[in-house]
Structures are given as structure tokens and as C-alpha cells.
Design a protein around this motif. Structure first.
Motif, PDB file in Angstrom:
ATOM      1  N   ASP A  14       0.826  -1.212   0.000  1.00  0.00           N
ATOM      2  CA  ASP A  14       0.000   0.000   0.000  1.00  0.00           C
ATOM      3  C   ASP A  14       0.861   1.263   0.000  1.00  0.00           C
ATOM      4  O   ASP A  14       0.524   2.248  -0.666  1.00  0.00           O
ATOM      5  CB  ASP A  14      -0.957   0.012   1.188  1.00  0.00           C
ATOM      6  CG  ASP A  14      -2.114  -0.959   1.015  1.00  0.00           C
ATOM      7  OD1 ASP A  14      -2.395  -1.366  -0.138  1.00  0.00           O
ATOM      8  OD2 ASP A  14      -2.739  -1.318   2.033  1.00  0.00           O
ATOM      9  N   ASP A  15       1.963   1.233   0.750  1.00  0.00           N
ATOM     10  CA  ASP A  15       2.861   2.391   0.769  1.00  0.00           C
ATOM     11  C   ASP A  15       3.405   2.696  -0.627  1.00  0.00           C
ATOM     12  O   ASP A  15       3.409   3.849  -1.060  1.00  0.00           O
ATOM     13  CB  ASP A  15       4.037   2.162   1.725  1.00  0.00           C
ATOM     14  CG  ASP A  15       3.639   2.204   3.194  1.00  0.00           C
ATOM     15  OD1 ASP A  15       2.500   2.635   3.506  1.00  0.00           O
ATOM     16  OD2 ASP A  15       4.463   1.778   4.027  1.00  0.00           O
ATOM     17  N   ILE A  16       3.839   1.663  -1.335  1.00  0.00           N
ATOM     18  CA  ILE A  16       4.357   1.868  -2.691  1.00  0.00           C
ATOM     19  C   ILE A  16       3.232   2.367  -3.601  1.00  0.00           C
ATOM     20  O   ILE A  16       3.433   3.257  -4.429  1.00  0.00           O
ATOM     21  CB  ILE A  16       4.999   0.584  -3.249  1.00  0.00           C
ATOM     22  CG1 ILE A  16       6.184   0.136  -2.369  1.00  0.00           C
ATOM     23  CG2 ILE A  16       5.452   0.782  -4.689  1.00  0.00           C
ATOM     24  CD1 ILE A  16       7.338   1.111  -2.291  1.00  0.00           C
ATOM     25  N   GLY A  17       2.038   1.828  -3.417  1.00  0.00           N
ATOM     26  CA  GLY A  17       0.887   2.294  -4.191  1.00  0.00           C
ATOM     27  C   GLY A  17       0.622   3.776  -3.983  1.00  0.00           C
ATOM     28  O   GLY A  17       0.393   4.519  -4.943  1.00  0.00           O
ATOM     29  N   HIS A  18       0.678   4.205  -2.740  1.00  0.00           N
ATOM     30  CA  HIS A  18       0.440   5.621  -2.435  1.00  0.00           C
ATOM     31  C   HIS A  18       1.564   6.506  -2.969  1.00  0.00           C
ATOM     32  O   HIS A  18       1.300   7.621  -3.448  1.00  0.00           O
ATOM     33  CB  HIS A  18       0.254   5.827  -0.933  1.00  0.00           C
ATOM     34  CG  HIS A  18      -1.062   5.345  -0.432  1.00  0.00           C
ATOM     35  ND1 HIS A  18      -2.258   5.973  -0.730  1.00  0.00           N
ATOM     36  CD2 HIS A  18      -1.382   4.282   0.335  1.00  0.00           C
ATOM     37  CE1 HIS A  18      -3.250   5.322  -0.163  1.00  0.00           C
ATOM     38  NE2 HIS A  18      -2.749   4.284   0.487  1.00  0.00           N
ATOM     39  N   ILE A  19       2.785   6.042  -2.878  1.00  0.00           N
ATOM     40  CA  ILE A  19       3.909   6.828  -3.397  1.00  0.00           C
ATOM     41  C   ILE A  19       3.751   7.041  -4.895  1.00  0.00           C
ATOM     42  O   ILE A  19       3.895   8.167  -5.392  1.00  0.00           O
ATOM     43  CB  ILE A  19       5.258   6.153  -3.059  1.00  0.00           C
ATOM     44  CG1 ILE A  19       5.519   6.220  -1.551  1.00  0.00           C
ATOM     45  CG2 ILE A  19       6.396   6.811  -3.845  1.00  0.00           C
ATOM     46  CD1 ILE A  19       6.653   5.334  -1.072  1.00  0.00           C
ATOM     47  N   GLY A  24       1.393  10.775  -9.615  1.00  0.00           N
ATOM     48  CA  GLY A  24       0.525  10.795 -10.781  1.00  0.00           C
ATOM     49  C   GLY A  24       0.325   9.468 -11.483  1.00  0.00           C
ATOM     50  O   GLY A  24      -0.201   9.427 -12.593  1.00  0.00           O
ATOM     51  N   ARG A  25       0.723   8.392 -10.852  1.00  0.00           N
ATOM     52  CA  ARG A  25       0.530   7.065 -11.436  1.00  0.00           C
ATOM     53  C   ARG A  25      -0.623   6.364 -10.724  1.00  0.00           C
ATOM     54  O   ARG A  25      -0.938   6.675  -9.579  1.00  0.00           O
ATOM     55  CB  ARG A  25       1.807   6.230 -11.295  1.00  0.00           C
ATOM     56  CG  ARG A  25       3.029   6.838 -11.927  1.00  0.00           C
ATOM     57  CD  ARG A  25       2.910   6.859 -13.435  1.00  0.00           C
ATOM     58  NE  ARG A  25       4.112   7.332 -14.065  1.00  0.00           N
ATOM     59  CZ  ARG A  25       4.256   8.522 -14.616  1.00  0.00           C
ATOM     60  NH1 ARG A  25       3.257   9.373 -14.591  1.00  0.00           N
ATOM     61  NH2 ARG A  25       5.378   8.875 -15.198  1.00  0.00           N
ATOM     62  N   PRO A  26      -1.219   5.374 -11.355  1.00  0.00           N
ATOM     63  CA  PRO A  26      -2.318   4.654 -10.692  1.00  0.00           C
ATOM     64  C   PRO A  26      -1.835   3.889  -9.458  1.00  0.00           C
ATOM     65  O   PRO A  26      -0.773   3.256  -9.484  1.00  0.00           O
ATOM     66  CB  PRO A  26      -2.805   3.683 -11.773  1.00  0.00           C
ATOM     67  CG  PRO A  26      -2.337   4.266 -13.065  1.00  0.00           C
ATOM     68  CD  PRO A  26      -1.047   4.961 -12.755  1.00  0.00           C
ATOM     69  N   GLY A  30       1.248   0.868  -8.544  1.00  0.00           N
ATOM     70  CA  GLY A  30       2.192   0.910  -7.427  1.00  0.00           C
ATOM     71  C   GLY A  30       2.070  -0.290  -6.516  1.00  0.00           C
ATOM     72  O   GLY A  30       3.078  -0.810  -6.014  1.00  0.00           O
ATOM     73  N   ARG A  31       0.860  -0.752  -6.305  1.00  0.00           N
ATOM     74  CA  ARG A  31       0.665  -1.928  -5.457  1.00  0.00           C
ATOM     75  C   ARG A  31       1.257  -3.172  -6.122  1.00  0.00           C
ATOM     76  O   ARG A  31       1.875  -4.008  -5.453  1.00  0.00           O
ATOM     77  CB  ARG A  31      -0.823  -2.128  -5.143  1.00  0.00           C
ATOM     78  CG  ARG A  31      -1.371  -1.007  -4.248  1.00  0.00           C
ATOM     79  CD  ARG A  31      -2.796  -1.246  -3.798  1.00  0.00           C
ATOM     80  NE  ARG A  31      -2.787  -2.363  -2.854  1.00  0.00           N
ATOM     81  CZ  ARG A  31      -3.637  -3.388  -2.921  1.00  0.00           C
ATOM     82  NH1 ARG A  31      -4.547  -3.455  -3.866  1.00  0.00           N
ATOM     83  NH2 ARG A  31      -3.562  -4.356  -2.035  1.00  0.00           N
ATOM     84  N   ILE A  32       1.071  -3.288  -7.443  1.00  0.00           N
ATOM     85  CA  ILE A  32       1.679  -4.418  -8.164  1.00  0.00           C
ATOM     86  C   ILE A  32       3.193  -4.334  -8.040  1.00  0.00           C
ATOM     87  O   ILE A  32       3.866  -5.324  -7.730  1.00  0.00           O
ATOM     88  CB  ILE A  32       1.235  -4.436  -9.640  1.00  0.00           C
ATOM     89  CG1 ILE A  32      -0.249  -4.799  -9.739  1.00  0.00           C
ATOM     90  CG2 ILE A  32       2.088  -5.410 -10.456  1.00  0.00           C
ATOM     91  CD1 ILE A  32      -0.860  -4.605 -11.122  1.00  0.00           C
ATOM     92  N   SER A  59      -7.905  -4.726 -13.758  1.00  0.00           N
ATOM     93  CA  SER A  59      -6.898  -3.833 -13.182  1.00  0.00           C
ATOM     94  C   SER A  59      -5.498  -4.401 -13.350  1.00  0.00           C
ATOM     95  O   SER A  59      -4.572  -3.691 -13.733  1.00  0.00           O
ATOM     96  CB  SER A  59      -7.167  -3.599 -11.692  1.00  0.00           C
ATOM     97  OG  SER A  59      -8.310  -2.822 -11.510  1.00  0.00           O
ATOM     98  N   VAL A  60      -5.349  -5.683 -13.050  1.00  0.00           N
ATOM     99  CA  VAL A  60      -4.028  -6.307 -13.187  1.00  0.00           C
ATOM    100  C   VAL A  60      -3.594  -6.294 -14.645  1.00  0.00           C
ATOM    101  O   VAL A  60      -2.438  -5.997 -14.959  1.00  0.00           O
ATOM    102  CB  VAL A  60      -4.015  -7.733 -12.595  1.00  0.00           C
ATOM    103  CG1 VAL A  60      -2.722  -8.463 -12.960  1.00  0.00           C
ATOM    104  CG2 VAL A  60      -4.186  -7.675 -11.086  1.00  0.00           C
ATOM    105  N   SER A  61      -4.514  -6.567 -15.546  1.00  0.00           N
ATOM    106  CA  SER A  61      -4.177  -6.570 -16.968  1.00  0.00           C
ATOM    107  C   SER A  61      -3.681  -5.206 -17.432  1.00  0.00           C
ATOM    108  O   SER A  61      -2.610  -5.088 -18.030  1.00  0.00           O
ATOM    109  CB  SER A  61      -5.399  -6.991 -17.788  1.00  0.00           C
ATOM    110  OG  SER A  61      -5.104  -6.945 -19.169  1.00  0.00           O
TER     111      SER A  61
END
Length: 157
Positions: A14-19, A24-26, A30-32, A59-61
């Protein structure tokens, strides 16, 4: 075997996703990326990503396509396994550093052009905003090649 992230893994992902989202990225991309940084084995199938992250196949695709196209993630084939797997690209961070260097140089050039524009238009103006922008990006542009060299030296160890 089903993949359930530990609380610590989920927090990291989640931290990487938020970063990435802050840049400006989805968030899902980031979570992947976050999961591919800490998962074992270091490659994950499409279905493993869906299950581990609890997100839709769509989403993964789309997000793995984005990450692959961006050079951060690569597709890999495993012997005896027909599924496509994904893992961090071996040169992902060198690419990020290269992109950052390019962006910094472009911002420095833009600051130079803006400074010239303001000074030509109004020689008495105090374009401190552009001077500070130019100075910051100029320093960063001069130092990032040293950072890249240090990073490459560290990678060789």
C-alpha cells in the motif's frame, strides 16, 4: 496455494501504491510494483497477482501492461508453465534514474528559457522564482550523473 499478504507486506504494498499515486501514477500499478518487490518467488503469475492484491483481473491486466511498457516490470515464461509471469525488470531502477535525469535536465532548460524570456521582456524584473528553479535543477542535473555512476558501481558489487 493461496497467497495472503502479511500485515507488514500489505502495508508495504500500500505504501508503494500511495507513493506512485502521489507521483501521478495509478495506485494499483504501485501496489503491483510493491508486491513484485517483496514477493517470493520474485515472479508472479497474472492470477497470483489478482489473488494476492485482491484486485480485478482488468486492473491487473491494464496495470501490468503499463508497468511492462514503462520498463519497470517484465513478462517471463517459466519452463513447463504456460502462464505468463511478471517480475521486476533487472534494470528498472537504472531506468527510473535515467528518466529522472532527463526530466531534471528538461526542467533546467525550461527555467533557462523562462529566465531569458522574463529578462528580455522586463530587464528590471526580479525573476527570483525562475533563478531558484534554474539553480535547483542545474545542481541536480550536474549531480545525477554521479548518482547514476555510484548506483552502477553498487550494482556490480
Amino acid at each position: 496455494m493461496p497467497t495472503t499478504l502479511s500485515d507488514e507486506e500489505a502495508q508495504f504494498v500500500d505504501d508503494i501504491g500511495h507513493i506512485l499515486e502521489d507521483h501521478g501514477r495509478p495506485r494499483i500499478a504501485g501496489r503491483i510494483l510493491g508486491w513484485l518487490l517483496v514477493c517470493e518467488p520474485p515472479h508472479q503469475s497474472f492470477d497470483e497477482l489478482v489473488e494476492a492484491l485482491g484486485v480485478s483481473k482488468g486492473s491487473v491486466s491494464s496495470m501490468t501492461r503499463l508497468l511492462v511498457d514503462g520498463g519497470l516490470v517484465e513478462r517471463v515464461a517459466l519452463p513447463g508453465d504456460r502462464r505468463t509471469h511478471f517480475r521486476m525488470a533487472p534494470d528498472a531502477w537504472a531506468r527510473v534514474l535515467s528518466w529522472t535525469t532527463d526530466r531534471v535536465r528538461r526542467m533546467h532548460g525550461a527555467a533557462e528559457r523562462g529566465l531569458a524570456l522574463v529578462q528580455e521582456r522586463s530587464p528590471e524584473a526580479d525573476p527570483w522564482r525562475l533563478r531558484e528553479m534554474r539553480d535547483l535543477y542545474g545542481i541536480a542535473a550536474r549531480q545525477l550523473p554521479e548518482v547514476a555512476e555510484a548506483f552502477e558501481n553498487a550494482r556490480r558489487r
